[in-house]
Design a protein around this motif. Structure first.
Motif, PDB file in Angstrom:
ATOM      1  N   ASP A  26      44.856 -35.530  16.098  1.00  0.00           N
ATOM      2  CA  ASP A  26      44.377 -36.770  16.405  1.00  0.00           C
ATOM      3  C   ASP A  26      45.567 -37.853  17.140  1.00  0.00           C
ATOM      4  OD1 ASP A  26      46.357 -37.148  14.146  1.00  0.00           O
ATOM      5  OD2 ASP A  26      45.212 -38.591  12.956  1.00  0.00           O
ATOM      6  N   THR A  27      46.654 -37.141  17.547  1.00  0.00           N
ATOM      7  CA  THR A  27      47.669 -37.690  18.324  1.00  0.00           C
ATOM      8  C   THR A  27      46.910 -38.546  19.626  1.00  0.00           C
ATOM      9  OG1 THR A  27      49.383 -36.454  17.905  1.00  0.00           O
ATOM     10  CG2 THR A  27      49.506 -37.512  19.657  1.00  0.00           C
ATOM     11  N   ARG A  28      47.197 -39.809  19.640  1.00  0.00           N
ATOM     12  CA  ARG A  28      46.792 -40.519  20.814  1.00  0.00           C
ATOM     13  C   ARG A  28      47.640 -40.447  22.121  1.00  0.00           C
ATOM     14  NH1 ARG A  28      47.385 -46.259  22.391  1.00  0.00           N
ATOM     15  NH2 ARG A  28      45.581 -46.801  24.029  1.00  0.00           N
TER      16      ARG A  28
END
Length: 311
Positions: free
Chosen positions: A36-38
């Protein structure tokens, strides 16, 4: 002796260690990289423009900027040589190892993770510069090229572009860190974080670099003894002697930098220091007579410095 997890950590396993936010220290280099790293398209000009950039990690590091700069300055000390700067960066890169030794089951504090991520690229760069320049270690750090030259070199050398993501730091942040490291700029007037003491981290850096380059020397000479399946599509790398494993997998940025040029030899590891530590000097003296990769590993393991905090 840096035994077990401590040695493994310093030689690359720490990239998978989680911090208190649940992020691995190595970010994209770790298989534990959070899905879920942006990421956004890099807004900076140059070779990074438009490529994927990790803004989640950037948001974690940014709040620690001033204290990180103060800590780097404190670790380097007044009027540092280039070797002093490498020593300081080595200690800060090794700070997660010290945390893990003190609290094996605890996540790495976020401030330690942020300092590691701030420092690791400069540690990598310094290793490369020192290996290639005889006498650079004793030079006052203030005589290194200025931050404008640094930014040009980072761009020209592709230092900021990874295989999947680009470095998220802003050019102004790179320049500020370099100016603090080289003594051209006073750090922010804030309290530094506590930093590990001792020369063990830079000595262990030097020994690891010497081991990998000595391994490369043997491989260049055609010596494959003890390296099962060398050249095969899927060799059993986990069974290889340590030097061969580190040469093949290059698990840390500074080992990537050390092996980036095929013409480097183990003797160049002495250039990382103004006075070569006894352990590194002994390795460099004895390694040329070693013709077996297992014996080279044994020599290295017999000399790895103990992280006693007072050396």
């Amino acid at each position: 002796m840096l035994r077990g997890g401590a040695l493994d950590g310093f030689l690359g396993a720490l990239r998978d260690w989680p911090d208190a936010d649940g992020r691995p220290l190595g970010e994209r280099a770790s298989p534990l990289y959070p899905p879920d790293t942006r990421r956004i398209a890099c807004p900076h000009v140059g070779s990074r423009a438009g490529l994927p950039m990790n803004v989640t990690a950037l948001a974690q590091v940014r709040p620690h900027r001033d204290r990180n700069l103060a800590t780097l300055a404190a670790a380097c000390g007044p009027a540092p040589t280039v070797a002093d700067v490498l020593c300081a960066c080595s200690a800060l890169v090794a700070a997660p190892v010290v945390c893990r030794m003190a609290a094996p089951d605890a996540p790495i504090p976020v401030e330690v993770a942020a300092l590691y991520k701030t420092t690791i690229g400069f540690h990598q760069l310094l290793v490369s510069l020192l290996l290639d320049t005889q006498g650079l270690a004793a030079l006052p750090a203030s005589e290194l090229d200025d931050s404008d030259a640094l930014l040009a070199a980072l761009e020209a050398g592709g230092w900021l572009v990874g295989t999947v993501e680009v470095c998220a730091g802003a050019p102004a942040d790179f320049a500020a860190t370099w100016d603090v490291l080289t003594g051209r700029r006073a750090p922010p007037d804030v309290a530094p974080y506590p930093t590990p003491r001792g020369a063990w981290a830079v000595e262990t850096t030097g020994l690891a670099v010497a081991l990998v380059l000595a391994t490369a020397d043997l491989l260049t000479a055609g010596n494959r003894d003890g390296i099962e399946g060398f050249g095969a599509p899927a060799p059993p790398i986990a069974t290889w002697p340590l030097g061969a494993r580190l040469w093949r997998q290059r698990p840390t940025p500074w080992l990537v930098a050390a092996t980036a040029r095929a013409d480097r030899t183990a003797s160049q590891a002495a250039r990382l220091f103004t006075t070569c530590p006894p352990a590194v000097a002994r390795f460099l003296a004895e390694a040329p007579a070693v013709t077996d990769h297992r014996e080279l590993e044994a020599l290295y393991l017999s000399l790895v410095a103990e992280p006693d905090g007072d050396r």
